[in-house]
Design an enzyme around this catalytic site. Structure first.
Site, PDB file in Angstrom:
ATOM      1  N   THR A 182     -19.551  -5.641   6.458  1.00  0.00           N
ATOM      2  CA  THR A 182     -18.351  -5.151   5.786  1.00  0.00           C
ATOM      3  C   THR A 182     -18.050  -6.038   4.589  1.00  0.00           C
ATOM      4  OG1 THR A 182     -16.876  -6.490   7.141  1.00  0.00           O
ATOM      5  CG2 THR A 182     -17.441  -4.303   7.972  1.00  0.00           C
ATOM      6  N   GLU A 327     -18.330   0.962   9.040  1.00  0.00           N
ATOM      7  CA  GLU A 327     -18.370   1.130  10.493  1.00  0.00           C
ATOM      8  C   GLU A 327     -18.681   2.555  10.931  1.00  0.00           C
ATOM      9  OE1 GLU A 327     -15.391  -2.276   9.780  1.00  0.00           O
ATOM     10  OE2 GLU A 327     -16.140  -0.512   8.731  1.00  0.00           O
ATOM     11  N   LYS A 437       6.784  -1.221   2.605  1.00  0.00           N
ATOM     12  CA  LYS A 437       7.967  -0.921   3.409  1.00  0.00           C
ATOM     13  C   LYS A 437       9.207  -1.324   2.620  1.00  0.00           C
ATOM     14  CE  LYS A 437       9.486  -0.596   8.151  1.00  0.00           C
ATOM     15  NZ  LYS A 437       9.141  -0.887   9.553  1.00  0.00           N
ATOM     16  N   TRP A 442       8.586   3.863   4.462  1.00  0.00           N
ATOM     17  CA  TRP A 442       7.218   3.586   4.021  1.00  0.00           C
ATOM     18  C   TRP A 442       6.933   4.296   2.707  1.00  0.00           C
ATOM     19  CZ3 TRP A 442       4.848  -0.297   6.107  1.00  0.00           C
ATOM     20  CH2 TRP A 442       5.038  -0.619   7.450  1.00  0.00           C
TER      21      TRP A 442
END
Length: 549
Positions: A182, A327, A437, A442
């Site tokens: 990754t 992944e 936030k 959000w």
């Protein structure tokens, strides 16, 4: 009752055999560092990939051992994609855009035994050579430079094989076949190990008509690097169907790519949005310079602005958004319209195409809220995407700090927050770490970025959170303008006011010449946050009165 079906393992070997036997006359084209084009055919490629396998075996490669590559996209890298796994080895593609010390750490952590490296990348290799005791360094001679002492020419390595057709080792379909780490944006990179079975199933899913839709009638050019998540599986899928493949080498600028698209009549290409932004700008600045075939442009890595899809459509190219990660091998979802969507107007269709799309076959998806409960697919409830499937990783290679990456029942926690509508279309809201936030609400940085990039003066935009005394966090928009355009915050603010609720509008704008990128070409928001903390993005105008109400 027992099955009557043959137990034939799914192996990468089968793709190579098929390509060499059925499509031996199909071209593979690579742009070399000299800008000359290297051409040969699948028949030659299959023989050389088998020769590489035999050479590795003769050099002592044992089942499961890692062979690293440090290479651009070209014919020899494609040979390694197949030669290493059919020899029983594990292909480990090193990300050449990472800092040298990180590359060295990754190669050492993986336990790489051999290295195949482009001669033009030897200066990079020397920067981390003391970190990894490679037993053998095999140099791909892409230029006329001599091979350094103590290393071996890739061509000599293959040439010494007297019988490339010698039988190859037996393998199980669950044997390791590839390894990719990754990008490590939230800590040390982690290794994802692909199997023969997962790679074969992924290739089949990618080639489906409602996915990338590949056939032997296509010409495929992966701009996405072959060192990143198997170039999204495009080399394996293209080889499986016998499509002509074109590789750009180290030349990823817009003009070089457009010249190659035109010259080789490319029909399918794939890359991250930042690549397509530069190509779009080049097309708009000189619309009559290139005569291109109609292309399917696979876009992944980050959300595709709806405005980009619309603008490419004017040039006759279809942008297809894909979603996934290292992944997930990486394909997990593709955005394609269903028959009933043909009744929608153009705006409705573009809105759907800008979503991450439907999960591809065999990938199971669920949304989990902060409280741990699964949320409904109603297009409104948000949750973290969790996945499972035959090409979804269930662990990391030799990682002892990844327990938070998987749910208690084994599902992969992607870190992406999304909604899913009743038809199954995924709308990525944000990465969990990039959500803003503000006053208990959000705000999606992805949504804000897409709306800002819809303005005709904007080339690129990234949104991050900046601290705020009253509201906790507020959005900061970092904007790159098109050439010749002047920064006018009031114009952008008025534009956004007509499209978004007031409380979602950026608190401030920073106009910059370029936005930092990660090693895979995505916006590097961690770097932007560091610049903000260091005051390098502080000279921006603030809206009056804090958060608009």
């Amino acid at each position: 009752m027992n099955t009557t079906m043959m137990r034939v393992p799914l192996l990468v070997d089968q793709l190579l055999w098929r390509a060499g036997r059925l499509f031996s006359d199909v071209e593979i084209v690579s742009r070399l560092p000299s800008r000359k084009l290297h051409r040969y055919r699948y028949g030659d490629f299959a023989s050389r990939a088998r020769a590489l396998a035999q050479a590795l075996i003769r050099a002592g490669l044992r089942k499961g051992e890692r062979v690293a590559t440090l290479s651009w996209n070209h014919y020899a890298h494609l040979e390694a994609y197949f030669g290493v796994p059919i020899a029983g080895g594990v292909l480990h593609t090193l990300n050449l855009r990472l800092p040298a010390a990180d590359i060295g750490w990754i190669a050492a952590h993986a336990g790489d035994r051999f290295l195949i490296v482009d001669d033009v990348l030897l200066p990079l290799y020397r920067q981390f050579a003391n970190q990894v005791p490679f037993e053998r360094v095999i140099v791909v001679p892409l230029t006329d430079e001599p091979i350094p002492e103590g290393m071996q020419s890739y061509e000599d390595f293959l040439r010494d094989i007297d019988d490339p057709a010698r039988p190859l080792p037996e393998k199980d379909e669950n044997d390791a076949c590839g390894l990719c780490y990754t990008s490590g944006t939230t800590g040390r990179p982690k290794g994802v190990v692909y199997s023969h079975r997962s790679t074969m199933l992924h290739a089949l899913a990618a080639a489906l008509p409602d996915s990338v839709g590949l056939s032997f009638n296509d010409v495929v050019l992966p701009v996405v690097p072959m060192f990143h998540a198997n170039a999204w599986g495009l080399p394996y899928a293209a080889t499986m169907v016998g499509a002509k493949q074109v590789f750009p080498g180290p030349f990823l600028d817009a003009e070089s790519l457009l010249d190659l698209y035109q010259h080789e009549r490319v029909t399918v290409t794939g890359g991250v949005p930042t690549i397509w932004m530069s190509i779009l700008q080049a097309l708009e600045q000189a619309p009559d310079r290139w005569t291109l075939p109609s292309m399917r442009m696979i876009v992944g890595g980050s959300a595709v602005p709806e405005a980009m899809i619309r603008r490419f459509e004017r040039f006759g190219h279809t942008v297809i958004q894909g979603w996934g990660m290292t992944e997930t091998s990486p394909l997990a979802a593709v955005s394609r319209l269903r028959p009933q969507h043909q009744e929608l107007d153009a705006d409705g269709q573009f809105r759907l195409r800008a979503k991450a799309g439907l999960p591809v076959p065999f990938v199971d998806l669920r949304l989990i809220a902060e409280d741990g409960n699964e949320v409904p697919w109603d297009g409104e409830a948000m949750g973290e995407i969790q996945l499972r499937g035959p090409w979804i990783t269930g662990a990391y290679h030799c990682a002892d700090d990844a327990s938070d990456k998987f749910a208690a029942d084994g599902w992969l926690r992607t870190g992406d927050v999304a909604t899913v509508d009743r038809e199954g279309y995924i709308q990525i809201t944000d990465r969990t770490k990039d959500l803003i936030k503000s006053g208990g609400e959000w705000i999606s940085s992805v949504q804000l970025e897409n709306e800002i990039m819809a303005h005709e003066a904007v080339a690129e935009a990234a949104v991050i959170a900046c601290p705020h005394e009253r509201w906790g966090e507020r959005p900061l928009a970092v904007v790159v303008l098109k050439p010749g355009r002047q920064p006018e915050e009031s114009v952008l603010r008025d534009f956004l006011s007509a499209r978004l609720d007031k409380w979602m509008l950026p608190e401030a704008f920073a106009f910059v010449e370029a936005i930092p990128r990660t090693s895979t070409g995505k916006f590097d928001k961690r770097a932007l946050r560091q610049q903000l903390a260091c005051g390098q993005l502080s000279s921006v105008g603030q809206t009056k009165g804090g958060r608009p109400v």
